[in-house]
Every structure is written in structure tokens, then in C-alpha cells.
Scaffold this motif. Structure first.
Motif, PDB file in Angstrom:
ATOM      1  N   VAL A 139     -26.330   1.347  12.048  1.00  0.00           N
ATOM      2  CA  VAL A 139     -26.881   0.933  10.925  1.00  0.00           C
ATOM      3  C   VAL A 139     -27.249  -0.710  11.405  1.00  0.00           C
ATOM      4  CG1 VAL A 139     -26.222  -0.404   8.757  1.00  0.00           C
ATOM      5  CG2 VAL A 139     -25.388   1.888   9.326  1.00  0.00           C
ATOM      6  N   SER A 140     -28.471  -0.978  11.013  1.00  0.00           N
ATOM      7  CA  SER A 140     -29.140  -2.234  11.516  1.00  0.00           C
ATOM      8  C   SER A 140     -30.259  -2.742  10.637  1.00  0.00           C
ATOM      9  CB  SER A 140     -29.781  -1.897  12.945  1.00  0.00           C
ATOM     10  OG  SER A 140     -30.120  -3.408  13.448  1.00  0.00           O
ATOM     11  N   GLY A 141     -30.248  -3.832  10.153  1.00  0.00           N
ATOM     12  CA  GLY A 141     -31.319  -4.511   9.310  1.00  0.00           C
ATOM     13  C   GLY A 141     -31.065  -6.008   8.887  1.00  0.00           C
ATOM     14  N   PRO A 142     -31.691  -6.184   8.104  1.00  0.00           N
ATOM     15  CA  PRO A 142     -31.371  -7.634   7.278  1.00  0.00           C
ATOM     16  C   PRO A 142     -30.181  -7.895   6.650  1.00  0.00           C
ATOM     17  CG  PRO A 142     -33.288  -6.851   6.130  1.00  0.00           C
ATOM     18  CD  PRO A 142     -32.828  -5.930   7.295  1.00  0.00           C
ATOM     19  N   ASN A 143     -28.952  -7.867   7.170  1.00  0.00           N
ATOM     20  CA  ASN A 143     -27.912  -7.657   6.629  1.00  0.00           C
ATOM     21  C   ASN A 143     -26.794  -8.853   6.591  1.00  0.00           C
ATOM     22  OD1 ASN A 143     -27.680  -4.146   7.622  1.00  0.00           O
ATOM     23  ND2 ASN A 143     -29.015  -5.043   5.873  1.00  0.00           N
ATOM     24  N   ALA A 157     -31.896  -4.193   2.228  1.00  0.00           N
ATOM     25  CA  ALA A 157     -32.261  -2.844   2.738  1.00  0.00           C
ATOM     26  C   ALA A 157     -31.805  -2.761   4.083  1.00  0.00           C
ATOM     27  CB  ALA A 157     -33.575  -2.421   2.458  1.00  0.00           C
ATOM     28  N   THR A 158     -31.523  -1.540   4.714  1.00  0.00           N
ATOM     29  CA  THR A 158     -31.140  -1.455   5.781  1.00  0.00           C
ATOM     30  C   THR A 158     -31.634  -0.155   6.302  1.00  0.00           C
ATOM     31  OG1 THR A 158     -29.131  -1.867   7.498  1.00  0.00           O
ATOM     32  CG2 THR A 158     -28.955  -0.096   5.715  1.00  0.00           C
ATOM     33  N   VAL A 159     -31.467   0.238   7.765  1.00  0.00           N
ATOM     34  CA  VAL A 159     -31.845   1.326   8.561  1.00  0.00           C
ATOM     35  C   VAL A 159     -30.439   2.077   8.976  1.00  0.00           C
ATOM     36  CG1 VAL A 159     -32.873   2.280  10.580  1.00  0.00           C
ATOM     37  CG2 VAL A 159     -34.178   0.649   9.274  1.00  0.00           C
ATOM     38  N   VAL A 160     -30.412   3.100   8.779  1.00  0.00           N
ATOM     39  CA  VAL A 160     -29.352   4.160   9.146  1.00  0.00           C
ATOM     40  C   VAL A 160     -30.257   5.156  10.374  1.00  0.00           C
ATOM     41  CG1 VAL A 160     -27.755   5.958   9.049  1.00  0.00           C
ATOM     42  CG2 VAL A 160     -28.065   4.380   7.284  1.00  0.00           C
ATOM     43  N   ALA A 161     -29.797   4.839  11.644  1.00  0.00           N
ATOM     44  CA  ALA A 161     -30.819   5.483  12.642  1.00  0.00           C
ATOM     45  C   ALA A 161     -29.681   6.749  13.282  1.00  0.00           C
ATOM     46  CB  ALA A 161     -31.056   4.601  13.783  1.00  0.00           C
ATOM     47  N   CYS A 162     -30.087   7.790  13.348  1.00  0.00           N
ATOM     48  CA  CYS A 162     -29.243   8.894  14.096  1.00  0.00           C
ATOM     49  C   CYS A 162     -30.258   9.944  14.515  1.00  0.00           C
ATOM     50  CB  CYS A 162     -28.268   9.371  13.096  1.00  0.00           C
ATOM     51  SG  CYS A 162     -27.062  10.590  13.763  1.00  0.00           S
ATOM     52  N   THR A 214     -26.265   2.052  -3.028  1.00  0.00           N
ATOM     53  CA  THR A 214     -25.869   1.409  -4.204  1.00  0.00           C
ATOM     54  C   THR A 214     -26.909   0.540  -4.835  1.00  0.00           C
ATOM     55  OG1 THR A 214     -25.381  -0.839  -3.228  1.00  0.00           O
ATOM     56  CG2 THR A 214     -23.783   0.733  -2.814  1.00  0.00           C
ATOM     57  N   PRO A 215     -26.729   0.160  -6.135  1.00  0.00           N
ATOM     58  CA  PRO A 215     -27.795  -0.311  -6.847  1.00  0.00           C
ATOM     59  C   PRO A 215     -28.281  -1.746  -6.010  1.00  0.00           C
ATOM     60  CG  PRO A 215     -26.144   0.157  -8.285  1.00  0.00           C
ATOM     61  CD  PRO A 215     -25.528   0.154  -6.866  1.00  0.00           C
ATOM     62  N   TYR A 216     -27.444  -2.483  -5.181  1.00  0.00           N
ATOM     63  CA  TYR A 216     -28.128  -3.518  -4.445  1.00  0.00           C
ATOM     64  C   TYR A 216     -28.235  -3.143  -2.894  1.00  0.00           C
ATOM     65  CZ  TYR A 216     -22.804  -3.774  -3.089  1.00  0.00           C
ATOM     66  OH  TYR A 216     -21.703  -3.508  -2.645  1.00  0.00           O
ATOM     67  N   PHE A 217     -27.699  -2.013  -2.465  1.00  0.00           N
ATOM     68  CA  PHE A 217     -27.909  -1.846  -1.016  1.00  0.00           C
ATOM     69  C   PHE A 217     -28.842  -0.498  -0.926  1.00  0.00           C
ATOM     70  CE2 PHE A 217     -26.372  -0.994   3.245  1.00  0.00           C
ATOM     71  CZ  PHE A 217     -26.617  -2.080   3.767  1.00  0.00           C
ATOM     72  N   ARG A 218     -29.844  -0.652  -0.243  1.00  0.00           N
ATOM     73  CA  ARG A 218     -30.997   0.469  -0.095  1.00  0.00           C
ATOM     74  C   ARG A 218     -31.191   0.881   1.419  1.00  0.00           C
ATOM     75  NH1 ARG A 218     -35.020   3.268  -2.995  1.00  0.00           N
ATOM     76  NH2 ARG A 218     -36.818   3.693  -1.716  1.00  0.00           N
ATOM     77  N   PRO A 219     -30.413   2.101   1.717  1.00  0.00           N
ATOM     78  CA  PRO A 219     -30.415   2.391   3.081  1.00  0.00           C
ATOM     79  C   PRO A 219     -31.805   3.583   3.386  1.00  0.00           C
ATOM     80  CG  PRO A 219     -28.676   3.629   2.177  1.00  0.00           C
ATOM     81  CD  PRO A 219     -29.515   2.714   1.080  1.00  0.00           C
ATOM     82  N   TYR A 220     -32.644   3.399   4.550  1.00  0.00           N
ATOM     83  CA  TYR A 220     -33.594   3.985   4.866  1.00  0.00           C
ATOM     84  C   TYR A 220     -33.065   4.887   6.105  1.00  0.00           C
ATOM     85  CZ  TYR A 220     -36.772   1.549   1.916  1.00  0.00           C
ATOM     86  OH  TYR A 220     -37.442   0.885   0.883  1.00  0.00           O
TER      87      TYR A 220
END
Length: 333
Positions: A136-140, A152-157, A172-178
Motif C-alpha cells: 500500500v503506497s500513496g499520499p497517505n 487515495a492510495t494504491v494497492v499493488a499486488c 471508505t467514504p474518505y479513503f479511496r484505494p486503486y
């Protein structure tokens, strides 16, 4: 409907904030804290006063300092310890891992000595297949996410089904993963941005302006992309959340540990003085050594990283380091 069970191993600011995200998304979460008093505070007061003071944690979260108890039966195992301690900690935790659990790395570093990315350390220590490890990586920035500010964040696998499982577990309504399948790119973006943030902190303390910082961010991204491509990453990853997104947030925010640490160095403090003042792990301080060595191994030029390493570990004056960057021979962009 209840989601999978999860454990977050590490009760620092990002580990705690990530546990809150999991809980808000419907997952029952156990946090492992190294210190019993931190676990007790989470259970008794619903807060983590040492790392995220003033933010109430959901009732779905419980905490313990017993790793075996924390990990038992968890389908999602989130690793949130300082990167240079991962190997030692993980070796103790391996016996407790469920057979098909998904291992999620929140760590942003390159291991000293081995020059391995965190997912590579996880695979080596646990013996699991690479497709069981997600990153999990991003502007977090943890405090903002704990305050439920949109991010938002990236889930890489490499296993898209696992990436989608983690995506669902943290939406969640405040956290958007791609999702993304470029683990190498996501990890390198997360590791190198800490080094560039140190440089931006140094520049800030030297009263240098936005042109300088924009130059460091942009050329820092170029360094990251060069190393990433040499290691087999997709260059497009560095234009996304795990690349540019994370880099901008970490380089520009006063909440960033690495940028703050860099400011102390830029004011002329020694590494020891800066460490005493900040009191938290600034991953870039150690990772600049391993990233520099990784770049040299692959014959990749990383001039900002080189100068940050010299300031951190060789006592070079920040002004001399900046002058050295500006004195490099001109070339096409």
C-alpha cells in the motif's frame, strides 16, 4: 456484513491510522503494539496518545502486545514497523501466520546491506509466494487520514484478486484505494520519495523558495523513474499516486517526518541532534544509503540521493551539497 479479520503489526501513526481505515470499512482489527502501555491506552481510552493523540479509534479495534494472540487467525496481516526492523520482527512472527493470509506492507524503505525491497524481505523471511504480498503506497499522511480527510492510495499486488480483496477491505467514504500490479514501482516510489523529502526539508530550512523545491521534486521523480525502470517497474506508476502523489505530499507537508528531519539538517544540526528533536523514524535517513548503493549496482545516476546521503552520513554542509547539484554538467531533460 462483516469483512475479513485483520491484524496491524505496529502501533505507530500510520499503522494506527490504517487500522482505523480497516475498521471503518467493516473489518475487525487487532493492533500489535511493542509496548504494553500503548496497547492498554488503545483498549482503555480508544486513542493512541503517543502517535495519534486526540483521534478516537473505532470499537472494532483491539490492541495487544502479544504477537501470537494478535496474529492468530488473521486473514489480512498488515506490516507497519520501521523498514530496517522488518526482518528481525518478521522472523518471530512467521509461526503464527495463517496458511493463506495476505501480507500487506505499509513500509517505505530499502533494506540496508541486502538492498531488498520490503516485499522481497517478506518473501525471503516467510517463504510465501510473491502473489501473497501486497503493498500500500500513496499520499497517505497518517494524521490527515485519521481525521478522515479525503485521500487515495494504491494497492499493488501481482495477484489481482488479492489486490481487489485489500481494496474492498480499506474502501471508505474518505479513503479511496486503486489497484495496480506494479509492486516494484509502488515500493520504489514510496522509498525514494523519503530521500527527496529530506532534500526539500533542507532547502526549506535554507530559506530557498518554491522554484527550488519544485526542481527537487521534479528531478527527484526523474531519479526514481530511472531506478525503477532499471529494476523492471512500469514508468507510468511514477506518474500516479504511488509516485508523484506520494512525492508531492511528503515533500510539501509539515506533517512529513522526512521533510521535518531535513529541516533540522538544513539548520546545521547533526544527524544525532535531528533524531533527538524529531523522536520518530525518518525512513529516508537510512534508506538513502541503500538506495544510493542500489543505484550504483544498476549504474543509475541519482545525484539528489547522493548529496542527501553525504549530508546525512558524511557531514557535508547542505550549502555545499546544493552547490554541487547546481554545478553538474548541463544536459537535455
Amino acid at each position: 456484513m462483516s469483512g475479513p479479520t485483520a491484524v496491524v503489526l505496529g502501533a505507530g501513526s500510520w499503522g494506527t491510522a490504517f487500522a482505523k481505515v480497516l475498521a471503518d470499512a467493516g473489518t475487525d482489527v487487532r493492533i500489535w503494539a511493542r509496548r504494553e502501555q500503548v496497547a492498554a491506552a488503545i483498549n482503555d481510552t480508544r486513542t493512541n496518545p503517543d502517535y495519534l493523540p486526540g483521534r478516537r479509534l473505532p470499537d472494532r479495534i483491539t490492541a495487544t502486545s502479544d504477537a501470537a494472540k494478535a496474529i492468530d487467525g488473521a486473514e489480512i496481516v498488515v506490516l507497519a514497523v520501521p523498514s530496517q526492523t522488518l526482518r528481525r520482527n518478521l522472523a518471530e512472527w512467521v509461526p503464527y501466520l495463517a496458511p493463506d493470509s495476505t501480507l500487506v506492507s505499509l513500509m517505505k524503505g530499502i533494506e540496508l546491506g541486502t538492498l531488498k525491497r520490503m516485499s522481497e524481505v517478506i518473501v525471503e523471511v516467510t517463504g510465501v509466494a510473491t502473489d501473497r504480498v501486497a503493498v500500500v503506497s500513496g499520499p497517505n499522511l497518517a494524521a490527515e487520514i485519521a481525521d478522515e480527510q479525503p485521500a487515495a492510495t494504491v494497492v499493488a499486488c501481482t495477484d489481482t484478486d488479492r489486490a481487489t480483496l485489500i481494496q474492498a477491505a480499506i474502501s471508505t467514504p474518505y479513503f479511496r484505494p486503486y489497484t495496480n500490479d506494479d509492486v516494484i514501482g509502488a515500493e520504489l516510489g514510496g522509498a525514494v520519495k523519503n530521500v527527496i523529502a529530506l532534500a526539500c526539508g533542507i532547502a526549506t530550512a535554507m530559506n530557498l523558495g518554491d522554484n527550488t523545491k519544485a526542481t527537487l521534486i521534479t528531478r527527484g521523480l526523474a531519479e526514481t523513474s530511472r531506478l525503477g525502470v532499471a529494476l523492471g517497474a512500469d514508468p507510468l506508476t511514477f506518474a500516479g499516486l504511488a509516485g508523484m502523489g506520494d512525492l508531492v505530499a511528503t515533500c510539501s507537508s509539515p506533517l512529513s517526518r522526512n521533510r521535518t528531519f531535513g529541516e533540522h539538517l538544513g539548520r546545521g544540526e547533526t544527524l544525532e541532534e535531528a533524531q533527538a528533536a524529531t523522536k520518530q523514524t525518518a525512513e529516508g535517513v537510512k534508506s538513502c544509503l541503500s538506495i544510493r548503493d542500489l543505484a550504483r549496482r544498476h549504474d543509475v545516476e541519482m545525484p539528489i540521493t547522493e548529496q542527501v546521503e553525504r549530508v546525512c552520513h558524511e557531514g557535508l554542509s547542505p550549502r555545499v551539497a546544493m552547490a554541487a547539484l547546481m554545478a553538474r554538467s548541463t544536459k537535455p531533460e
